[in-house]
Design a protein around this motif. Structure first.
Motif, PDB file in Angstrom:
ATOM      1  N   ILE A   1      -4.106  -5.926 -34.666  1.00 52.40           N
ATOM      2  CA  ILE A   1      -4.286  -7.326 -34.279  1.00 52.40           C
ATOM      3  C   ILE A   1      -4.211  -8.227 -35.511  1.00 52.40           C
ATOM      4  O   ILE A   1      -3.602  -9.304 -35.478  1.00 52.40           O
ATOM      5  N   SER A   2      -4.820  -7.805 -36.613  1.00 48.59           N
ATOM      6  CA  SER A   2      -4.773  -8.626 -37.826  1.00 48.59           C
ATOM      7  C   SER A   2      -3.341  -8.764 -38.342  1.00 48.59           C
ATOM      8  O   SER A   2      -2.951  -9.819 -38.852  1.00 48.59           O
TER       9      SER A   2
ATOM     10  N   LEU B   1     -12.582  -7.416 -29.845  1.00 46.14           N
ATOM     11  CA  LEU B   1     -11.304  -8.119 -29.739  1.00 46.14           C
ATOM     12  C   LEU B   1     -10.741  -7.822 -28.359  1.00 46.14           C
ATOM     13  O   LEU B   1     -10.364  -6.685 -28.059  1.00 46.14           O
TER      14      LEU B   1
ATOM     15  N   ARG C   1     -12.289 -13.159 -30.103  1.00 47.48           N
ATOM     16  CA  ARG C   1     -13.295 -12.303 -30.725  1.00 47.48           C
ATOM     17  C   ARG C   1     -14.618 -12.607 -30.042  1.00 47.48           C
ATOM     18  O   ARG C   1     -15.087 -13.749 -30.042  1.00 47.48           O
TER      19      ARG C   1
ATOM     20  N   LEU D   1      -8.338 -15.753 -31.386  1.00 48.00           N
ATOM     21  CA  LEU D   1      -7.788 -15.014 -32.522  1.00 48.00           C
ATOM     22  C   LEU D   1      -6.509 -15.646 -33.053  1.00 48.00           C
ATOM     23  O   LEU D   1      -6.214 -15.577 -34.234  1.00 48.00           O
TER      24      LEU D   1
ATOM     25  N   PRO E   1      -8.470  -3.541 -34.703  1.00 48.82           N
ATOM     26  CA  PRO E   1      -8.470  -4.676 -35.643  1.00 48.82           C
ATOM     27  C   PRO E   1      -7.283  -4.657 -36.591  1.00 48.82           C
ATOM     28  O   PRO E   1      -6.792  -5.715 -37.009  1.00 48.82           O
TER      29      PRO E   1
END
Length: 556
Positions: free
Chosen positions: A481-482, A515, A509, A319, A478
């Motif tokens: 984490i993004s 994740l 991923r 990631l 998500p």
């Protein structure tokens, strides 16, 4: 290969060894010059299956130079971890070098381990061929060994070839040379134990050799850890990019290839490769062909990397970009203090042994705004860790609390002291499972005044105590984490903790889209950091001083 270009193979004539002095002189040179020995006495089969002299290529010469440099160093032993492109001649070099090394020493034991049975069988066949093609006067006496073992009876020396997979391959052995091939592809369940036991079986004494080599295969595992922990673990990294191989070029291209405004125009990536590494159009043409044959761009980059970052960045599905993580690692600062929580006095303090669960990269500064992301574990001493990541108003990681021995109830007390120590920082605590216990104590017993409230239907619920903390699920994970990915990519966050950086490297991923940490790795520090980053608001005015007890500053 055209007939005129074939190397003519002739065995040394008997006249070369007519005198004892001539034999001794030849043996002396062979014993001290592997490149000379390899080209004159070692034979390999060419593409037509014919025996030709083994002449070292560029990659093999570079590896030999590193081996000899380590030999000549004060420590006098060799420890190298090799990251390579495919088919660069390491297996050929390995079997010839191992044979040469053992041939000129007595009472030595060598061990070669490959990832697959067919590979180990092929390596042993190459060893047998090398011995068979050796002139009689230069050939040690071979006694009967096991299925994949050669024993030189006159030297009391042996070499064994085995396959990775069985447990404790190195247990009970005392080795002088270990060559471990394609370790990244060893069976995952036993790779770490086998690698460690073989390394331990080869003591760090003069003239001992351990060489671990592989192409990349993911961002976790025994090989990945060994490579990235060098040189701190005693090994030296050796990397061989694909363009070091002389065969990796294709001159069959038209006159307009590489010319602007033509169908063969170079891409930006190709131009950068040519500028950075001095590649030729033939090498670029070869690269294009191989990329078309590869299943994916990532597969090509893994098997034919131009840099170590290429190999690992495109192995598996990481990631966080290893390139960006390496930038963070180089900019990281050392800890200024390690503190231990004294429950009796409700204070963080230094111990004489300078050990503690709280690592500070910068001490708290009065008036500064801080954010804490808290992940909660069972505290059994095994498995996951309870983590508190501390970011300042500039998104710099100024501290981390990390323990796998603290139970959730007690962790609520620790978080209370930690938060107040950092100017009553805003704390976001994960409330999945055991997190509720820590959250409940933090809010109800200690009445911590600056806790993150999760939003429901874009409104804060009236029953705010029920909404304290962060609920990690398939929708929210998500999201945080993004945001952390974005901060890392843009250089908007500073991470100083090496454990955190390691866990970010192994955060992936999955094929199913999940994740999480790679098998065998942890992601507690990543989740805590992602939560702290999620609530970060940038610089703002601190809470009124009447909410901060003066007794908490500057003492802990």
């Amino acid at each position: 290969m055209p007939a005129k270009d074939k190397l003519k193979v002739t065995k040394p004539s008997a006249q070369e060894f007519t005198t004892r002095d001539a034999i001794l002189e030849e043996r002396r040179r062979c014993a001290t010059d592997f490149a000379y020995f390899a080209e004159k006495y070692c034979k390999i089969r060419n593409k037509d299956g014919e025996p030709v002299p083994f002449k070292l290529n560029r990659v093999q010469r570079d590896l030999l130079a590193m081996i000899e440099r380590q030999w000549a160093s004060d420590r006098g032993y060799v420890r190298i971890v090799v990251l390579k492109a495919r088919q660069q001649g390491f297996s050929t070099f390995m079997q010839a070098y191992s044979y040469w090394w053992l041939k000129h020493r007595s009472t030595k034991q060598a061990f070669v381990v490959a990832n697959l049975k067919k590979v180990s069988e092929a390596l042993f066949t190459m060893l047998q061929y090398t011995h068979k093609m050796m002139p009689e006067k230069m050939r040690p006496k071979l006694s009967k060994g096991s299925v994949r073992q050669m024993v030189f009876s006159d030297l009391d020396t042996s070499i064994e070839v085995d396959t990775a997979g069985a447990e404790d391959l190195g247990r009970g052995r005392t080795l002088n040379l270990a060559w471990l091939s394609e370790v990244a592809f060893w069976q995952e369940s036993t790779a770490q134990k086998n690698l460690q036991s073989i390394i331990v079986a080869c003591p760090k004494k003069k003239n001992s050799i351990v060489i671990v080599e592989s192409t990349a295969n993911g961002v976790s595992g025994a090989y990945y850890d060994l490579y990235h922990r060098a040189p701190g673990n005693g090994f030296e990294q050796f990397f061989s990019p694909w363009f070091y191989s002389e065969d990796y070029t294709d001159e069959d291209y038209g006159p307009d290839f590489g010319v602007d405004s033509t169908p063969g125009e170079l891409t930006i990536e190709e131009k950068e490769l040519m500028a950075e590494h001095g590649l030729t159009l033939g090498q670029i043409n070869w690269r294009r062909g191989e990329m078309l044959r590869a299943e994916t761009h990532e597969d090509f980059m893994r098997e034919f990397p131009a840099t170590p970052q290429d190999a690992f960045q495109n192995s598996g599905s990481p990631l966080f970009s290893p390139v960006h993580l390496e930038t963070l690692r180089k900019a990281a600062v050392n800890p200024v203090k390690r503190l231990h929580y004294n429950e009796a006095d409700d204070v963080f303090e230094e111990r004489k042994d300078r050990q503690g669960d709280l690592t500070l990269f910068e001490e708290p500064v009065k008036g500064k705004v801080y954010y804490i992301g808290a992940d909660v574990a069972q505290g059994t001493g095994r498995g996951d860790y309870s983590i508190a990541q501390i970011l300042d108003e500039d998104r710099r990681q100024v501290g981390i609390y990390r323990s796998n021995k603290i139970d959730p109830w007690f962790y609520g007390q620790v978080l209370n002291r930690l938060g107040r120590m950092f100017n009553t920082a805003e704390i976001i605590i994960e409330v999945n499972a055991v997190g509720h216990t820590a959250k409940s104590r933090l809010s109800r017993e200690f009445h911590y005044p600056n806790l993150y409230l999760r939003v429901r239907d874009e409104k804060v619920s009236d029953e705010y105590t029920d909404n304290i903390g962060f609920d990690t699920n398939r929708k929210t994970k998500p999201l945080i984490i993004s945001r952390l990915q974005d901060a890392v990519k843009k250089g908007n966050i500073i991470v100083n903790c090496p454990v955190t950086l390691d866990e970010m490297r192994t955060f992936i991923r999955t094929d199913a889209g999940g994740l999480e940490a790679s098998p065998g790795a942890h992601d507690d520090t990543v989740m805590a950091l992602a939560m702290a980053n999620f609530i970060h608001k940038g610089k703002r005015e601190p809470l009124p001083l009447d909410l901060i007890e003066e007794s908490f500053l500057p003492a802990y």
